[in-house]
Design an enzyme around this catalytic site. Structure first.
Site, PDB file in Angstrom:
ATOM      1  N   ALA A 170     -11.970  11.954  -1.881  1.00 13.77           N
ATOM      2  CA  ALA A 170     -12.480  12.874  -0.862  1.00 13.77           C
ATOM      3  C   ALA A 170     -13.906  13.338  -1.179  1.00 13.77           C
ATOM      4  CB  ALA A 170     -11.545  14.069  -0.737  1.00 13.77           C
ATOM      5  N   HIS A 171     -14.469  14.116  -0.269  1.00 16.67           N
ATOM      6  CA  HIS A 171     -15.867  14.536  -0.416  1.00 16.67           C
ATOM      7  C   HIS A 171     -16.088  15.398  -1.662  1.00 16.67           C
ATOM      8  CE1 HIS A 171     -15.033  17.949   2.778  1.00 16.67           C
ATOM      9  NE2 HIS A 171     -14.108  17.906   1.865  1.00 16.67           N
ATOM     10  N   ASN A 172     -17.234  15.138  -2.290  1.00 16.02           N
ATOM     11  CA  ASN A 172     -17.696  15.933  -3.427  1.00 16.02           C
ATOM     12  C   ASN A 172     -16.850  15.801  -4.682  1.00 16.02           C
ATOM     13  OD1 ASN A 172     -18.472  17.824  -0.758  1.00 16.02           O
ATOM     14  ND2 ASN A 172     -20.098  17.374  -2.232  1.00 16.02           N
ATOM     15  N   GLN A 225     -20.981  16.179   7.702  1.00 13.42           N
ATOM     16  CA  GLN A 225     -21.021  15.870   6.276  1.00 13.42           C
ATOM     17  C   GLN A 225     -22.401  15.305   5.964  1.00 13.42           C
ATOM     18  OE1 GLN A 225     -17.920  16.450   4.238  1.00 13.42           O
ATOM     19  NE2 GLN A 225     -17.805  17.754   6.065  1.00 13.42           N
TER      20      GLN A 225
END
Lengths: 351, 351, 351
Positions: free
Chosen positions: B242-244, B201
């Protein structure tokens, strides 16, 4: 880890059990019926495992009187084998905290205004704030932070990496697991034309005696009054208790349940995992709530409550879930059809 | 904890209120109508508590103009008593961080390449990584770790036992509570014939100004681009971002809600506790979602949305939940019956 | 953060790709098609983004053979671009832990009975208990606590503020994120006339190789036997794994899911976020469960399963959710009506 040993006679005394068989057998541990060895204690409390009772290698077994005939080794006869197992587990427990106790570590930082009792163990990098009072026989794990003006009752065991904000009071013989955060700000904000204005959280957290708090559980401080957890409450991991919640004595809550602000939960309730209880509700003493239920109104009468739906194959679920959104319409159509059919029947009979 | 005192005249000035009654009364704290004493401030904003307004011992009360007649003590008249209470809470707040500030503790470790502003307080065992930039008036609690290349805006208050991984940027006047983890790896893996291959990531986390992040909340770093939390967002405890994910300005999210990867939530939304929002969705500005809802499709129009079912007695629920799995069948049978009955009616009329 | 560079020829070799275009281009990073620059690598794996493939500025793109014609720059042709992207992410990854490694910090405390391998990095204030065994190439972040008798396999990367209680065993090449707590007591209590008696948790936690554990995830120790997480399992943030759970190889679980005690989950399952799986169940290998499902019975056959309902406008939901509580009644009324109508039909035909 030195191994603790007890003779069967000693165990009978400690567990208030009647002994059937040798009084001299040395017992060095506890195990399940499936895995116990000849020097180990096991227990039988679930009829489903009768097969295992008949075939186990356990040297000693906690059983009810009616099952003593199934025990080929030594039987310790008790009214409630599961409860006796709980008591036995304490006899064989090593440290329940994560590390060997170390008295007060040289790297612990204790404010000069703090009072620390006797036989207190503070592990590495523990930080204890101003005016904190720590009673006797308290054990605090490494890297735990105790905020200003906290009170820690005697015999409390606080694991590593716990945080108590200021003005948190913990009763006697509590257990607090790693990652728990007690006394963070409640989620209180007023809206000023779209922008959130923080309501500073001025209350504290008051936790009774014999409370267990699981790993990663968070209990927020009150807005003005305190958040209160009563004696004997047991909280599993990753539970969220919002500001000004009150939880009555001996209530048990399983993992990942969240209780919103100012809700009052009675005594002797059991709340399963993953539930959500919205704010400003009252839950009666002796209420039981099953897993993943949403409670959005007060439950004024003791009982068992549930919500949600249960897994089914995805393709089938997809068809049903679409219909859920038509459910009011479906019910109305049924009612209408009932009245048409009733009318037809009446007409048919009057012909 | 020294007690802060204000005269009623001072409070009127600070809270932009009109004063009705003595200008000289000393006020030493805030409390609820039920518990306030004669030297305390309270507020009335909910008609449900009119009884309490009439009987309270509070010396001073924040009220709307139309309720001033109910105030026996001093009234501070404002358009929005709840908002005025929020502002007053700041006047009486002690430290909102868990401990008395200590400037830079001798046990704090700050990398030589880090830049630290003026009036910065770093408690015991704080670790600050390489190339970190910490602006003025930042307070960081004990045992908190700030990873390499992080940026911390002025006035930020970071509590004890927080972790910022590398490349996390925090705006001005943010509050981050204990146990929060910002910038851990997003949950990204590709499947290689059954085995999971980690997608490293490489993005960061960018957090705006005036953001509050609750205890135990986790915000993952982006896979390639950044995860973004806009100005004025407030996040309660144990939220998972969560990511993004992108969250727009002034959106409020309550405890235990999870937002999956790459979802874009608009501005001025309120999302209640325990919700799940799946990945790659778009949620419109001004959307409101009630507790424990599952959002698995984009919500393109502002409004209030809900899902799930609500608790009922367990035995009744058991019967209904079985029927849920027959719901598509039930709906089809109803439709069929409707057409039969319609046919009968037509035939009946044509006879 | 030094920038790593690779030529297109090097990348083709490292990623097992066929090269179409210049072998000499210098590539300094990875980005999405939308944001990539001419010196960056991107990937195309979702037909939905064909537009972006045609307009991207990316210098190099991982594509399937059938899409190579859409690539104006250099193409790296592979069978599975998403998997190739995962492998490429490792090439460009900086430290995946939160801070620059520091060998063994002078503030780390390591028990004299602990064994520590070569090239081990222990950050500030790490505490390592008695009889711990740490293999080679392990990295442990600041303020992390490793309890007595733990075993950490080679290449493990444990982030800051993690806690391993005693007797936790971690395989090779595991990643554990901040706030994770491994080995806290399982939630085991026997009830003694209303009062809870703690069942001391005497088992451990055994974690296989190549397991990733997300931020704030908690895995409890077993009551008597161990809790077991098999090789290749990936766990997202804020997951709760109760005592004596078994999770089979390569199973993936998304954020905020909770698994209750003694449940056995098979291999190669995927469980989405926010699910609740009750205790003592068996979930078959290859089972897939969608977001926020409640699993309260064993799933003995591989497949995709779901529960719950999906958001709808709140006013509509309110009407439907009331009807859910009448669903058994509605179904019975439909059945009754069917039999009346059938009877009418029969009578009609017999007239």
């Amino acid at each position: 880890m030195s191994v603790k040993c007890y003779t069967t006679a000693e165990l009978a005394g400690l567990l208030d059990a009647s002994l059937a068989g040798s009084a001299e057998l040395q017992v060095s541990g506890i195990a399940t019926l499936a895995h116990a060895q000849s020097d180990q204690l096991s227990f039988f409390h679930n009829a489903k495992y009768m097969d295992q009772l008949d075939t186990t290698n356990a040297g000693v077994i906690l059983v009810k009187p009616e099952h003593v005939d199934h025990v080929s080794g030594v039987a310790l006869i008790v009214a409630d084998p599961y409860l006796a197992y709980a008591k036995a587990s304490a006899l064989f427990a090593n440290i329940s905290i994560e590390r060997t106790p170390h008295q007060i570590s040289s790297s612990a930082v204790v404010a000069v205004t703090a009072q620390v009792g006797t036989r207190v163990q503070l592990s590495e990098n523990v930080v204890v704030g101003e005016h904190v009072v720590i009673a006797d026989d308290v054990v605090i794990g490494a890297n735990t932070v105790i905020g200003d003006n906290c009170i820690i009752g005697s015999g409390a065991r606080i694991a590593a990496n716990v945080v108590l904000y200021s003005k948190v009071s913990l009763g006697e013989h509590c257990v607090v697991h790693s990652g728990a955060v007690l006394g963070a700000d409640g989620f209180g904000f007023a809206n000023d034309r779209g922008r959130w204005v923080k309501i500073h959280q001025l209350g504290g957290v008051v936790i009774g005696n014999n409370v267990e708090i699981g790993a990663g559980t968070t209990i927020d401080r009150g807005a003005l009054d305190d958040t209160v957890i009563s004696d004997g409450v047991i909280l599993d991991n990753q539970i969220q208790i919002a500001h000004n919640v009150f939880i009555g004595e001996n209530t048990a809550i399983a993992g990942c349940t969240a209780v919103a602000g100012s809700t009052r939960i009675g005594s002797n309730c059991t709340i399963a995992g993953g539930c959500g209880i919205t704010g400003h509700l009252v839950i009666a003493d002796g209420t039981h709530i099953t897993a993943m239920s949403l409670v959005s109104k007060s439950l004024k009468k003791a009982g068992v409550y549930s919500s949600g739906t249960v897994v089914e194959p995805h393709q089938q679920w997809k068809r049903n879930v679409v219909r859920f959104r038509q459910l009011d319409d479906v019910t109305r159509r049924l009612k209408k059809l009932e009245s048409i059919v009733k009318q037809q029947n009446t007409e048919g009979q009057s012909e």
